[in-house]
Design an enzyme around this catalytic site. Structure first.
Site, PDB file in Angstrom:
ATOM      1  N   HIS A 136       0.814  -1.223   0.000  1.00  0.00           N
ATOM      2  CA  HIS A 136       0.000   0.000   0.000  1.00  0.00           C
ATOM      3  C   HIS A 136       0.846   1.271   0.000  1.00  0.00           C
ATOM      4  O   HIS A 136       0.378   2.327   0.410  1.00  0.00           O
ATOM      5  CB  HIS A 136      -0.977  -0.010   1.185  1.00  0.00           C
ATOM      6  CG  HIS A 136      -2.051  -1.059   1.064  1.00  0.00           C
ATOM      7  ND1 HIS A 136      -2.873  -1.437   2.100  1.00  0.00           N
ATOM      8  CD2 HIS A 136      -2.443  -1.811  -0.004  1.00  0.00           C
ATOM      9  CE1 HIS A 136      -3.725  -2.374   1.698  1.00  0.00           C
ATOM     10  NE2 HIS A 136      -3.468  -2.631   0.428  1.00  0.00           N
TER      11      HIS A 136
ATOM     12  N   CYS B 254       3.206  20.052  -8.467  1.00  0.00           N
ATOM     13  CA  CYS B 254       4.311  19.559  -9.298  1.00  0.00           C
ATOM     14  C   CYS B 254       4.676  20.628 -10.329  1.00  0.00           C
ATOM     15  O   CYS B 254       3.858  21.509 -10.631  1.00  0.00           O
ATOM     16  CB  CYS B 254       3.826  18.289 -10.000  1.00  0.00           C
ATOM     17  SG  CYS B 254       4.986  17.563 -11.155  1.00  0.00           S
TER      18      CYS B 254
HETATM   19  C1  BJW Z   1      -3.390  -6.716  16.693  1.00  0.00           C
HETATM   20  C2  BJW Z   1      -2.740  -5.931  17.621  1.00  0.00           C
HETATM   21  C3  BJW Z   1      -1.602  -6.483  18.191  1.00  0.00           C
HETATM   22  C4  BJW Z   1      -4.402  -4.802  16.961  1.00  0.00           C
HETATM   23  N1  BJW Z   1      -1.199  -7.691  17.818  1.00  0.00           N
HETATM   24  N2  BJW Z   1      -2.983  -7.917  16.353  1.00  0.00           N
HETATM   25  C5  BJW Z   1     -15.533  -6.357  -2.368  1.00  0.00           C
HETATM   26  C6  BJW Z   1     -14.739  -7.502  -2.435  1.00  0.00           C
HETATM   27  C7  BJW Z   1     -13.399  -7.407  -2.703  1.00  0.00           C
HETATM   28  C8  BJW Z   1     -12.800  -6.190  -2.887  1.00  0.00           C
HETATM   29  C9  BJW Z   1     -13.574  -5.057  -2.816  1.00  0.00           C
HETATM   30  C10 BJW Z   1     -14.921  -5.145  -2.584  1.00  0.00           C
HETATM   31  N3  BJW Z   1     -15.424  -3.865  -2.564  1.00  0.00           N
HETATM   32  C11 BJW Z   1     -14.410  -3.001  -2.780  1.00  0.00           C
HETATM   33  C12 BJW Z   1     -13.291  -3.711  -2.942  1.00  0.00           C
HETATM   34  C13 BJW Z   1     -11.968  -3.203  -3.188  1.00  0.00           C
HETATM   35  C14 BJW Z   1     -11.301  -2.606  -1.961  1.00  0.00           C
HETATM   36  C15 BJW Z   1     -11.629  -3.410  -0.720  1.00  0.00           C
HETATM   37  O1  BJW Z   1     -11.010  -4.414  -0.413  1.00  0.00           O
HETATM   38  N4  BJW Z   1     -12.590  -2.965   0.062  1.00  0.00           N
HETATM   39  C16 BJW Z   1     -13.007  -3.724   1.249  1.00  0.00           C
HETATM   40  C17 BJW Z   1     -12.930  -2.817   2.478  1.00  0.00           C
HETATM   41  C18 BJW Z   1     -14.378  -4.286   1.001  1.00  0.00           C
HETATM   42  N5  BJW Z   1      -9.889  -2.675  -2.273  1.00  0.00           N
HETATM   43  C19 BJW Z   1      -9.287  -1.753  -3.008  1.00  0.00           C
HETATM   44  O2  BJW Z   1      -9.880  -0.783  -3.453  1.00  0.00           O
HETATM   45  C20 BJW Z   1      -7.828  -1.997  -3.317  1.00  0.00           C
HETATM   46  N6  BJW Z   1      -7.568  -1.888  -4.703  1.00  0.00           N
HETATM   47  C21 BJW Z   1      -8.148  -2.703  -5.577  1.00  0.00           C
HETATM   48  O3  BJW Z   1      -8.946  -3.578  -5.265  1.00  0.00           O
HETATM   49  O4  BJW Z   1      -7.736  -2.492  -6.871  1.00  0.00           O
HETATM   50  C22 BJW Z   1      -8.490  -3.117  -7.903  1.00  0.00           C
HETATM   51  C23 BJW Z   1      -9.552  -2.128  -8.319  1.00  0.00           C
HETATM   52  C24 BJW Z   1      -9.173  -1.035  -9.045  1.00  0.00           C
HETATM   53  C25 BJW Z   1     -10.141  -0.139  -9.479  1.00  0.00           C
HETATM   54  C26 BJW Z   1     -11.483  -0.336  -9.093  1.00  0.00           C
HETATM   55  C27 BJW Z   1     -11.823  -1.422  -8.314  1.00  0.00           C
HETATM   56  C28 BJW Z   1     -10.851  -2.337  -7.917  1.00  0.00           C
HETATM   57  C29 BJW Z   1      -6.950  -0.952  -2.640  1.00  0.00           C
HETATM   58  C30 BJW Z   1      -7.052  -1.042  -1.146  1.00  0.00           C
HETATM   59  C31 BJW Z   1      -6.264   0.098  -0.521  1.00  0.00           C
HETATM   60  C32 BJW Z   1      -6.427   0.148   0.974  1.00  0.00           C
HETATM   61  N7  BJW Z   1      -5.892   1.377   1.458  1.00  0.00           N
HETATM   62  C33 BJW Z   1      -5.764   1.577   2.883  1.00  0.00           C
HETATM   63  C34 BJW Z   1      -5.147   2.984   3.111  1.00  0.00           C
HETATM   64  C35 BJW Z   1      -3.654   2.953   2.746  1.00  0.00           C
HETATM   65  C36 BJW Z   1      -2.951   4.227   3.037  1.00  0.00           C
HETATM   66  C37 BJW Z   1      -3.043   4.626   4.477  1.00  0.00           C
HETATM   67  O5  BJW Z   1      -2.515   3.931   5.380  1.00  0.00           O
HETATM   68  O6  BJW Z   1      -3.651   5.653   4.729  1.00  0.00           O
HETATM   69  O7  BJW Z   1      -4.912   0.580   3.447  1.00  0.00           O
HETATM   70  S1  BJW Z   1      -7.292   1.345   3.802  1.00  0.00           S
HETATM   71  C38 BJW Z   1      -6.546   0.564   5.188  1.00  0.00           C
HETATM   72  O8  BJW Z   1      -6.963  -0.829   5.288  1.00  0.00           O
HETATM   73  C39 BJW Z   1      -5.049   0.529   4.884  1.00  0.00           C
HETATM   74  C40 BJW Z   1      -4.652  -0.816   5.411  1.00  0.00           C
HETATM   75  O9  BJW Z   1      -3.436  -1.217   4.846  1.00  0.00           O
HETATM   76  C41 BJW Z   1      -5.840  -1.663   5.028  1.00  0.00           C
HETATM   77  C42 BJW Z   1      -5.935  -2.944   5.797  1.00  0.00           C
HETATM   78  O10 BJW Z   1      -6.095  -2.720   7.157  1.00  0.00           O
HETATM   79  P1  BJW Z   1      -5.399  -3.689   8.208  1.00  0.00           P
HETATM   80  O11 BJW Z   1      -3.943  -3.575   8.100  1.00  0.00           O
HETATM   81  O12 BJW Z   1      -5.978  -5.034   8.111  1.00  0.00           O
HETATM   82  O13 BJW Z   1      -5.801  -2.975   9.573  1.00  0.00           O
HETATM   83  P2  BJW Z   1      -7.121  -3.130  10.456  1.00  0.00           P
HETATM   84  O14 BJW Z   1      -7.184  -1.945  11.341  1.00  0.00           O
HETATM   85  O15 BJW Z   1      -8.312  -3.414   9.629  1.00  0.00           O
HETATM   86  O16 BJW Z   1      -6.877  -4.445  11.327  1.00  0.00           O
HETATM   87  C43 BJW Z   1      -5.874  -4.497  12.324  1.00  0.00           C
HETATM   88  C44 BJW Z   1      -6.019  -5.832  13.082  1.00  0.00           C
HETATM   89  O17 BJW Z   1      -4.949  -5.909  14.000  1.00  0.00           O
HETATM   90  C45 BJW Z   1      -7.321  -5.929  13.898  1.00  0.00           C
HETATM   91  O18 BJW Z   1      -7.994  -7.139  13.571  1.00  0.00           O
HETATM   92  C46 BJW Z   1      -6.853  -5.962  15.352  1.00  0.00           C
HETATM   93  O19 BJW Z   1      -7.576  -6.856  16.168  1.00  0.00           O
HETATM   94  C47 BJW Z   1      -5.431  -6.441  15.229  1.00  0.00           C
HETATM   95  N8  BJW Z   1      -4.519  -5.968  16.258  1.00  0.00           N
HETATM   96  N9  BJW Z   1      -3.452  -4.732  17.759  1.00  0.00           N
HETATM   97  C48 BJW Z   1      -1.949  -8.388  16.900  1.00  0.00           C
HETATM   98  N10 BJW Z   1      -0.905  -5.776  19.141  1.00  0.00           N
HETATM   99 ZN    ZN Z   2       3.430  16.298 -12.389  1.00  0.00          ZN
END
Ligand code: BJW
Ligand code: ZN
Length: 250
Positions: A122, A149
């Protein structure tokens, strides 16, 4: 649950036999460093609307708000240190001929800890790029927010927002690693955001043993061979010490 945590023997036996290990990490691995997670009671999305902050539409509608939100988060991420979970993965990497980390995190903490093979799915908050021509920029606090830019385009953080494709090379390497892993470990991710959340399933389809380390059950839990619901910073150092002993006897 007893408070004394023992690494399951079946996992240690497996660690002694495999050579191809791949890891997926999410926000939970950095939580113990002080970086907020996204989902759950204290997560960023419990207070903020993800649609207003993490998409191109949001940026075009209110570039200043989105830019400033990322500057604040950059400051937090720069001020924190890798924790015991990041450091344990550095040691684990040294024990296997094939080892990689695919991370959804933009904080750079795996690389700062010393991990060598890290695929940033990401992006990285330290980089910026022009939303129009793609030119890369290293910028600190700018007078104009967000900066422009030389081509006139808006400069944005080089991270992946909803609806955007993942960086091709990092994604392909993460996918190859998942498909060829004998052991796949998902750490600190709610397993809700695709395509990253699909990686453990790629590993499962290719007969890997899949382990999850996460504070609470996730979408992956019903499918993983083993789920350990505790803090990553508690489990991983113990796991690595146990694996060191196990592998030195092989
Ligand atoms: C602990 C702990 C400890 C706490 N020890 N554990 C339906 C089906 C499939 C896909 C889609 C859909 N509808 C839409 C989509 C696509 C979408 C998606 O997946 N959406 C879902 C939410 C439904 N995906 C996208 O859009 C992606 N691109 C894509 O699909 O491209 C193809 C496409 C192109 C054009 C059109 C359509 C499709 C891109 C996804 C980008 C995500 N971006 C973010 C922001 C990044 C920048 C930033 O940081 O600001 O990424 S959102 C956010 O979520 C961030 C994270 O990387 C990502 C995942 O979160 P993560 O890491 O899992 O964190 P949490 O908070 O959810 O979980 C933390 C866990 O840790 C918890 O469970 C806690 O319990 C645990 N925890 N402390 C161990 N100490
Ligand atoms: Zn530019």
């Amino acid at each position: 649950m007893s408070d004394v945590f023992e690494i399951p023997k079946e996992l240690l036996r497996l660690f002694s036999k495999v050579e191809r290990v791949a890891v997926l990490t999410g926000a939970g691995i950095s939580a113990e460093s002080g970086v907020p997670t996204f989902r759950g009671a204290d997560g960023l999305w419990s207070k903020l609307n993800q649609r207003e902050l993490a998409s191109m539409d949001a940026f075009l509608q209110n570039p200043q708000r989105v830019w400033e939100w990322y500057q604040q988060r950059k400051k937090i991420m720069r001020d924190v240190q890798p924790n015991t979970a990041h450091l344990a993965l550095v040691d684990l990497e040294k024990m296997f001929s094939h080892f990689s980390i695919a991370t959804q995190n933009i904080d750079g903490l795996h690389t700062r800890a010393g991990s060598r093979t890290v695929y940033e799915l990401h992006g990285n908050i330290e980089r910026n790029r022009c939303a129009s021509c793609g030119a890369l920029y290293e910028l600190e606090s700018e007078a104009i927010v967000p900066p422009r830019c030389h081509c006139g385009g808006l400069i944005r953080p080089d991270v992946v927002w909803f609806g955007e494709m993942l960086p091709e090379e990092a994604w392909q390497k993460a996918l190859d690693a998942a498909r060829s892993a004998q052991l796949y470990i998902s750490i600190g991710t709610s397993a809700q955001v695709y395509p990253a959340a699909g990686l453990p399933f790629e590993a499962l389809s290719n007969n890997a043993f899949v382990v999850e380390i996460n504070l609470e059950p996730t979408e992956l839990t019903p499918y993983a061979h083993l789920s350990l619901h505790r803090k990553a910073g508690e489990i991983l150092p113990k796991l690595v010490e146990a694996v060191k002993k196990e592998r030195s006897f092989c």
